[in-house]
Design a protein around this motif. Structure first.
Motif, PDB file in Angstrom:
ATOM      1  N   ALA A  30      -2.222   2.394 -11.871  1.00 29.91           N
ATOM      2  CA  ALA A  30      -3.351   2.776 -11.011  1.00 29.91           C
ATOM      3  C   ALA A  30      -2.898   2.811  -9.556  1.00 29.91           C
ATOM      4  N   GLY A  31      -1.677   3.352  -9.348  1.00 34.36           N
ATOM      5  CA  GLY A  31      -1.107   3.424  -8.015  1.00 34.36           C
ATOM      6  C   GLY A  31      -1.109   4.829  -7.456  1.00 34.36           C
ATOM      7  N   GLY A  32       0.068   5.256  -6.948  1.00 33.66           N
ATOM      8  CA  GLY A  32       0.161   6.552  -6.294  1.00 33.66           C
ATOM      9  C   GLY A  32      -0.160   7.717  -7.202  1.00 33.66           C
ATOM     10  N   GLU A  59      -0.957  -3.735   1.315  1.00 32.69           N
ATOM     11  CA  GLU A  59      -1.157  -2.808   2.435  1.00 32.69           C
ATOM     12  C   GLU A  59      -0.200  -1.627   2.389  1.00 32.69           C
ATOM     13  N   SER A  60       1.020  -1.840   1.894  1.00 34.05           N
ATOM     14  CA  SER A  60       2.002  -0.751   1.837  1.00 34.05           C
ATOM     15  C   SER A  60       1.631   0.311   0.802  1.00 34.05           C
ATOM     16  N   ASN A  61       0.636   0.033  -0.033  1.00 37.75           N
ATOM     17  CA  ASN A  61       0.176   1.004  -1.034  1.00 37.75           C
ATOM     18  C   ASN A  61      -0.739   2.070  -0.441  1.00 37.75           C
ATOM     19  N   LEU A  62      -1.342   1.762   0.704  1.00 35.51           N
ATOM     20  CA  LEU A  62      -2.508   2.515   1.146  1.00 35.51           C
ATOM     21  C   LEU A  62      -2.197   3.909   1.693  1.00 35.51           C
ATOM     22  N   ASN A  63      -0.926   4.265   1.849  1.00 33.69           N
ATOM     23  CA  ASN A  63      -0.623   5.633   2.297  1.00 33.69           C
ATOM     24  C   ASN A  63      -0.771   6.651   1.180  1.00 33.69           C
ATOM     25  N   HIS A  68      -7.809   2.752  -3.735  1.00 37.07           N
ATOM     26  CA  HIS A  68      -7.985   1.436  -3.132  1.00 37.07           C
ATOM     27  C   HIS A  68      -8.230   1.549  -1.624  1.00 37.07           C
ATOM     28  N   SER A  69      -8.744   0.472  -1.036  1.00 42.55           N
ATOM     29  CA  SER A  69      -9.068   0.462   0.384  1.00 42.55           C
ATOM     30  C   SER A  69      -8.673  -0.877   1.004  1.00 42.55           C
ATOM     31  N   THR A  70      -8.755  -0.931   2.311  1.00 41.16           N
ATOM     32  CA  THR A  70      -8.322  -2.126   3.030  1.00 41.16           C
ATOM     33  C   THR A  70      -9.066  -3.375   2.570  1.00 41.16           C
ATOM     34  N   ASP A  71     -10.333  -3.230   2.247  1.00 41.60           N
ATOM     35  CA  ASP A  71     -11.098  -4.405   1.832  1.00 41.60           C
ATOM     36  C   ASP A  71     -10.784  -4.860   0.408  1.00 41.60           C
ATOM     37  N   ARG A  72      -9.861  -4.142  -0.270  1.00 40.75           N
ATOM     38  CA  ARG A  72      -9.454  -4.535  -1.624  1.00 40.75           C
ATOM     39  C   ARG A  72      -8.067  -5.177  -1.637  1.00 40.75           C
ATOM     40  N   LEU A  73      -7.500  -5.466  -0.492  1.00 42.19           N
ATOM     41  CA  LEU A  73      -6.174  -6.088  -0.458  1.00 42.19           C
ATOM     42  C   LEU A  73      -6.198  -7.382  -1.265  1.00 42.19           C
ATOM     43  N   GLY A  74      -5.210  -7.542  -2.154  1.00 38.11           N
ATOM     44  CA  GLY A  74      -5.124  -8.723  -2.986  1.00 38.11           C
ATOM     45  C   GLY A  74      -5.895  -8.632  -4.288  1.00 38.11           C
ATOM     46  N   VAL A  75      -6.663  -7.561  -4.463  1.00 40.14           N
ATOM     47  CA  VAL A  75      -7.442  -7.356  -5.687  1.00 40.14           C
ATOM     48  C   VAL A  75      -6.566  -6.639  -6.719  1.00 40.14           C
ATOM     49  N   GLU A 174      14.542   0.822  -6.428  1.00 45.11           N
ATOM     50  CA  GLU A 174      13.540  -0.082  -5.883  1.00 45.11           C
ATOM     51  C   GLU A 174      12.868   0.550  -4.657  1.00 45.11           C
ATOM     52  N   LYS A 175      11.550   0.373  -4.581  1.00 42.61           N
ATOM     53  CA  LYS A 175      10.764   0.836  -3.434  1.00 42.61           C
ATOM     54  C   LYS A 175      11.100   2.279  -3.057  1.00 42.61           C
ATOM     55  N   THR A 176      10.917   3.168  -4.014  1.00 44.59           N
ATOM     56  CA  THR A 176      11.161   4.583  -3.802  1.00 44.59           C
ATOM     57  C   THR A 176      10.246   5.122  -2.699  1.00 44.59           C
ATOM     58  N   PRO A 177      10.794   5.785  -1.671  1.00 41.16           N
ATOM     59  CA  PRO A 177       9.938   6.347  -0.618  1.00 41.16           C
ATOM     60  C   PRO A 177       9.125   7.511  -1.162  1.00 41.16           C
ATOM     61  N   VAL A 178       7.904   7.655  -0.699  1.00 40.25           N
ATOM     62  CA  VAL A 178       7.073   8.760  -1.184  1.00 40.25           C
ATOM     63  C   VAL A 178       5.928   9.020  -0.221  1.00 40.25           C
TER      64      VAL A 178
END
Length: 236
Positions: A30-32, A59-63, A68-75, A174-178
């Motif tokens: 449920a990511g990018g 937070e690094s997911n949000l681009n 997801h949104s800022t208020d869901r960090l850690g969820v 690891e940590k593929t740029p996208v």
């Protein structure tokens, strides 16, 4: 039938929409990639969505992870996705799994899915999905992105090459740029492949690999062949 589907019923008919409403789709991740895939499957009226993701929103997911949104960090990403999609389309059923996809869990969390959509970021999990797809005779949509580029294909067991035929020894960086738009393009294509497969409308990427290069705005589609040496689907 709900007016929300009127624009697509003109393309697939009420029978096609009924197929979607009666279908179960398992989305791995449920990511990018999972974000656009799930948005479009939910809005199209897929009756049952099963979502699996072990990670939590960072937070690094949000681009790119637009579920997801800022208020869901850690969820949990799976639970966050369920919240977003339930608000988007309350007519569908959504089940969220917050656990790792491996050989022990894949059957239980996939359930009775009519098709599997690979939105993972590592080939270890993709190979698990590929083996399960072959064993259970369940179609698998594969997608992957890196930087400006991405790829997609539809795997139909015993009819097309499997993922191990196409990528026999893939290794995940690891940590593929996208960029977010790259995931958006490939995720949209994955959602389209699932919908076309379920409704029988349009040509799919079965037996073909689509490669997208966002730097030069190009799409190339290549034929792929089964390998007799494949450990998953090759001749015994």
């Amino acid at each position: 039938m709900s007016e929300r589907y009127a624009r697509q019923i003109s393309l697939i008919g009420e029978a096609g929409q009924k197929k979607l409403s009666e279908s179960t789709v398992f989305v791995a991740g449920a990511g990018g990639l999972g974000s656009p895939v799930l948005f479009y499957l939910a809005s199209a009226g897929i009756g049952n969505l099963r979502i699996a993701d072990l990670d939590k929103v960072d937070e690094s997911n949000l681009n790119r992870q637009i579920l997801h949104s800022t208020d869901r960090l850690g969820v949990s990403k799976a639970e966050s996705a369920k919240l977003t999609l339930s608000a988007l389309n309350p007519e569908i059923n959504i089940t969220a799994f917050t656990e790792k996809i491996d050989d022990r869990s894949v059957s239980r969390i996939t359930g009775d899915a009519d098709i599997i959509v690979d939105c993972m970021d590592n080939f270890e999990a993709r190979y698990v999905l590929n083996r399960f797809s072959h064993e259970k005779d369940t179609a698998l949509v594969h997608g992957a992105v890196s930087g400006f580029s991405g790829q997609a294909t539809l795997i139909v067991p015993d009819k097309t090459p499997c993922l191990s035929c196409i990528f026999p020894n893939a290794v995940t960086s690891e940590k593929t740029p996208v960029f977010g738009f790259t995931a958006g393009v490939i995720g949209s294509i994955e959602a389209g492949e699932a919908i076309k497969y379920l409704t029988g409308e349009g040509n799919t990427l079965a037996g073909k690999l689509l490669v997208y290069d966002g730097r030069v705005n190009s799409f190339d589609v290549f034929s792929v062949k089964k390998s007799s040496k494949c450990k998953v689907c090759g001749k015994k």
